[in-house]
Scaffold this motif. Structure first.
Motif, short mmCIF file in Angstrom:
data_model
loop_
_atom_site.label_atom_id
_atom_site.label_comp_id
_atom_site.label_asym_id
_atom_site.label_seq_id
_atom_site.Cartn_x
_atom_site.Cartn_y
_atom_site.Cartn_z
N UNK A 6 57.52 26.52 48.99
CA UNK A 6 57.57 26.83 50.30
C UNK A 6 57.13 28.02 50.44
N UNK A 7 55.75 28.18 51.23
CA UNK A 7 54.92 29.38 51.25
C UNK A 7 55.67 30.41 52.00
N UNK A 8 56.58 29.81 52.89
CA UNK A 8 57.23 30.87 54.00
C UNK A 8 58.50 31.59 53.08
N UNK A 9 58.90 30.97 52.12
CA UNK A 9 59.71 31.78 51.25
C UNK A 9 59.31 32.62 49.91
N UNK A 10 57.89 32.56 49.77
CA UNK A 10 57.29 33.54 48.95
C UNK A 10 57.69 34.99 48.97
N UNK A 11 58.14 35.59 48.02
CA UNK A 11 58.36 37.14 48.48
C UNK A 11 57.42 37.94 47.53
N UNK A 12 56.83 37.43 46.46
CA UNK A 12 55.48 38.13 45.71
C UNK A 12 54.89 37.11 45.02
N UNK A 13 53.79 37.40 44.49
CA UNK A 13 52.81 36.69 43.45
C UNK A 13 51.81 37.56 42.83
N UNK A 14 51.33 36.96 41.68
CA UNK A 14 50.01 37.51 40.97
C UNK A 14 49.40 36.30 40.58
N UNK A 15 48.59 36.53 39.41
CA UNK A 15 47.64 35.42 39.06
C UNK A 15 48.14 34.24 38.29
N UNK A 16 49.32 34.74 37.85
CA UNK A 16 49.98 33.73 36.75
C UNK A 16 51.44 33.09 37.39
N UNK A 17 51.85 33.85 38.57
CA UNK A 17 53.19 33.56 38.95
C UNK A 17 53.58 33.81 40.40
N UNK A 18 54.32 32.88 40.99
CA UNK A 18 54.91 33.08 42.37
C UNK A 18 56.27 33.30 42.25
N UNK A 19 56.81 34.20 43.20
CA UNK A 19 58.06 34.44 43.07
C UNK A 19 58.90 34.10 44.54
N UNK A 20 60.05 33.55 44.50
CA UNK A 20 60.91 33.24 45.45
C UNK A 20 62.08 33.95 45.37
N UNK A 21 62.24 34.98 46.18
CA UNK A 21 63.42 35.72 45.86
C UNK A 21 63.10 36.30 44.60
N UNK A 22 64.13 36.16 43.50
CA UNK A 22 64.06 36.71 42.00
C UNK A 22 63.49 35.76 41.16
N UNK A 23 63.35 34.51 41.66
CA UNK A 23 63.20 33.29 40.99
C UNK A 23 61.38 33.21 40.54
#
Length: 235
Positions: A196-213
């Motif tokens: 869910x893009x609206x829950x993404x907190x951060x991201x980089x070229x290899x990972x997407x973070x939702x909260x601390x996941x």
């Protein structure tokens, strides 16, 4: 339906109270002698319908109606028929001239009821359009899209991770559930994950973070995911 009466005439106020008490779905929340007395209640409580006299001390009913929130429907109650045309420049449902008969009052309330029911149906339809039915644990769950954090695919099953540390496991593959989720909210980021893009907190070229996941971002999905986020910012 919460309603109020604003009228400077005591006899007229009591007449409206008597009529309102005959309609089960009307809840009288306040009775006022002049418009400004009603303002604190309007600012603090949901009011759906206002019965307004027109000629009152200070601000008149027509001017006061123009200041009301859009969701407040108005029925004017007045002894002067000459204001009828002007009254329909505001959010007016009906215009009742005094003395008001019960028959005429109930006709006006029927209009209100039709508009009220239509509005509630539209709201329910909108809420339904923003949700999905998931079968899990031998029953159906009504899940709002906003409560889905991400989805993990496991062959012919998916785990749907929800807010408040909840999750559902259902017998459907990732491709099929992706077709049921709106693209402006969800994006597939690997062979195994939809987020869910609206829950993404951060991201980089290899990972997407939702909260601390941390959720891995698959290489073949990376470019499309970037496009999704450029068209509709992810966070």
């Amino acid at each position: 339906m919460n309603c109020i009466i604003v009228d400077d005439e005591p006899i007229a106020r009591q007449g409206m109270i008597n009529l309102i008490h005959k309609v089960p779905f009307l809840e009288l929340k306040g009775v006022f002698r002049e418009p400004m007395e009603a303002r604190p209640l309007l600012d603090s409580s949901p009011i759906h319908l206002a019965f307004l006299d027109i000629r009152m001390p200070g601000i008149n009913g027509l001017s006061f109606a123009r200041t009301l929130p859009e969701q407040v429907m108005v029925i004017f109650t007045t002894a002067y028929a000459k204001h009828a045309l002007e009254s329909f420049e505001v959010n007016t449902i009906d215009y009742l001239t005094k003395p008001i008969s019960e028959e005429r009052f109930l006709q006006a309330i029927e209009k209100v009821k039709r508009i009220w029911n239509f509005g509630r149906e539209r709201t329910e339809q909108k809420q339904h359009a923003m949700s999905i039915m998931i079968r899990a644990d031998r029953k159906f769950h009504h899940v709002h899209f906003q409560d889905i954090l991400y989805v993990e695919g496991m062959k012919d099953y998916v785990t749907i991770y929800l807010t408040k540390n909840r999750k559902l496991i259902t017998a459907i593959n990732l491709k099929n559930i992706r077709s049921k989720l709106p693209g402006d909210i969800f994006s597939r980021i690997s062979k195994s994950y939809i987020v869910n893009k609206r829950h993404i907190t951060s991201m980089n070229n290899r990972s997407v973070y939702i909260k601390d996941i941390r959720i891995p971002l698959g290489e073949i999905f990376r470019e499309q995911f970037r496009k999704d986020c450029s068209n509709d910012p992810c966070f």
